[in-house]
Scaffold this active site. Structure first.
Site, PDB file in Angstrom:
ATOM      1  N   ASN A 120      10.618   1.785   2.877  1.00  8.18           N
ATOM      2  CA  ASN A 120      10.029   0.528   3.153  1.00  8.18           C
ATOM      3  C   ASN A 120      10.539  -0.569   2.124  1.00  8.18           C
ATOM      4  OD1 ASN A 120       8.099   1.248   4.852  1.00  8.18           O
ATOM      5  ND2 ASN A 120       6.624   1.937   3.496  1.00  8.18           N
ATOM      6  N   ALA A 124       0.893  -1.089  -0.036  1.00  4.31           N
ATOM      7  CA  ALA A 124      -0.214  -0.043  -0.126  1.00  4.31           C
ATOM      8  C   ALA A 124       0.833   1.290   0.043  1.00  4.31           C
ATOM      9  CB  ALA A 124      -0.774   0.021   1.127  1.00  4.31           C
ATOM     10  N   ASP A 125       2.086   1.028   0.509  1.00  3.29           N
ATOM     11  CA  ASP A 125       2.984   2.303   0.669  1.00  3.29           C
ATOM     12  C   ASP A 125       4.281   2.201   0.117  1.00  3.29           C
ATOM     13  OD1 ASP A 125       3.802   4.952   1.039  1.00  3.29           O
ATOM     14  OD2 ASP A 125       3.974   4.791   3.177  1.00  3.29           O
ATOM     15  N   LEU A 126       4.440   1.765  -1.353  1.00  2.00           N
ATOM     16  CA  LEU A 126       5.803   1.244  -1.593  1.00  2.00           C
ATOM     17  C   LEU A 126       6.523   2.399  -1.894  1.00  2.00           C
ATOM     18  CD1 LEU A 126       7.729  -1.184  -2.630  1.00  2.00           C
ATOM     19  CD2 LEU A 126       6.859  -0.796  -5.046  1.00  2.00           C
TER      20      LEU A 126
END
Length: 242
Positions: free
Chosen positions: A174, A168-170
């Site tokens: 991360n 969801a938050d590449l």
């Protein structure tokens, strides 16, 4: 393979991998308790930071779920409770366990917890610590980002996308890099999806925006668009086809 167990108590509902930690209680989710034992060290990361702990299961990362943006001022670390299996910590634990089962490079899930407070809950997650690793953002900042590393990142993302794993938050914070390989972390709100070019392209676009925002173009000039990003996409597409 994980050996999943659930414990219910006054300290919340705890899901843990008994193969890695035979018993987990509420104290595992308290940085204060670990500090008292001399087993806590912290490092920046995420909205509220993460705690690195020397636990009976080895070195682990404890993360408390916190909201971001304007809504954080109102709700802070509380989320609407719609069922135990739908809590963010439980869903991320299950997703990480499945990704690990498929041989994808993620931190192993050790334990998760949610504590219900009426219609709201708070949540925590404990995962295995990945040693000697730096984020892709840190690699960019210290001048170690190049076309070779970009290609390795692209190939790794393709493995996840082939499996239908959507992050969801590449972003560059991360993605972890160490001598053993590339890892994706923080799968909060991630899920397995039907293969689609649309969400795959959006994932890559999000990562590119992150790198540009962190100064990749400023650091590399034309090299970012002419070499680094094309290398990432080339290795991504090659590995996506398998």
């Amino acid at each position: 393979m994980t050996e999943q167990r659930v414990e219910e108590g006054a300290g919340g509902t705890i899901l843990f991998d008994a193969a890695r930690a035979p018993q987990v209680d509420a104290d595992w989710f308290s940085p204060h308790r670990w500090r008292e034992r001399g087993a806590l060290r912290s490092q920046p990361g995420g909205r509220g930071g993460v705690a690195i702990i020397e636990s009976p299961a080895g070195e682990v990362v404890l993360r408390h779920y916190r909201r971001g943006g304007m809504v954080a001022r109102l709700l802070g670390d509380r989320y609407l409770f719609t069922g135990g299996r739908r809590t963010r910590s439980t869903r991320e634990f299950h997703l990480l366990a499945e990704l690990e089962r498929r041989g994808l490079p993620v931190p192993a899930p050790i334990a998760s917890r949610y504590v219900r407070q009426g219609l709201r809950y708070t949540a925590d997650l404990i995962t295995a610590f990945i040693p000697d690793a730096a984020t892709l953002a840190e690699r960019l900042a210290d001048g170690a980002f190049n076309a070779t590393l970009a290609g390795r990142v692209g190939a790794t993302i393709a493995r996840f996308h082939r499996a239908g794993a959507w992050h969801a938050d590449l972003n560059a914070h991360n993605i972890l890099v160490n001598g053993d390989g590339i890892y994706l972390i923080d799968f909060d709100r991630g899920r397995l999806r039907r293969p689609s070019a649309g969400w795959r392209r959006a994932n890559l676009a999000r990562l590119k925006r992150s790198l540009v925002k962190l100064g990749a173009r400023d650091a590399a000039g034309d090299t970012f668009d002419a070499e680094w990003w094309p290398a990432l996409v080339e290795h991504y597409e090659r590995n996506l086809r398998g």
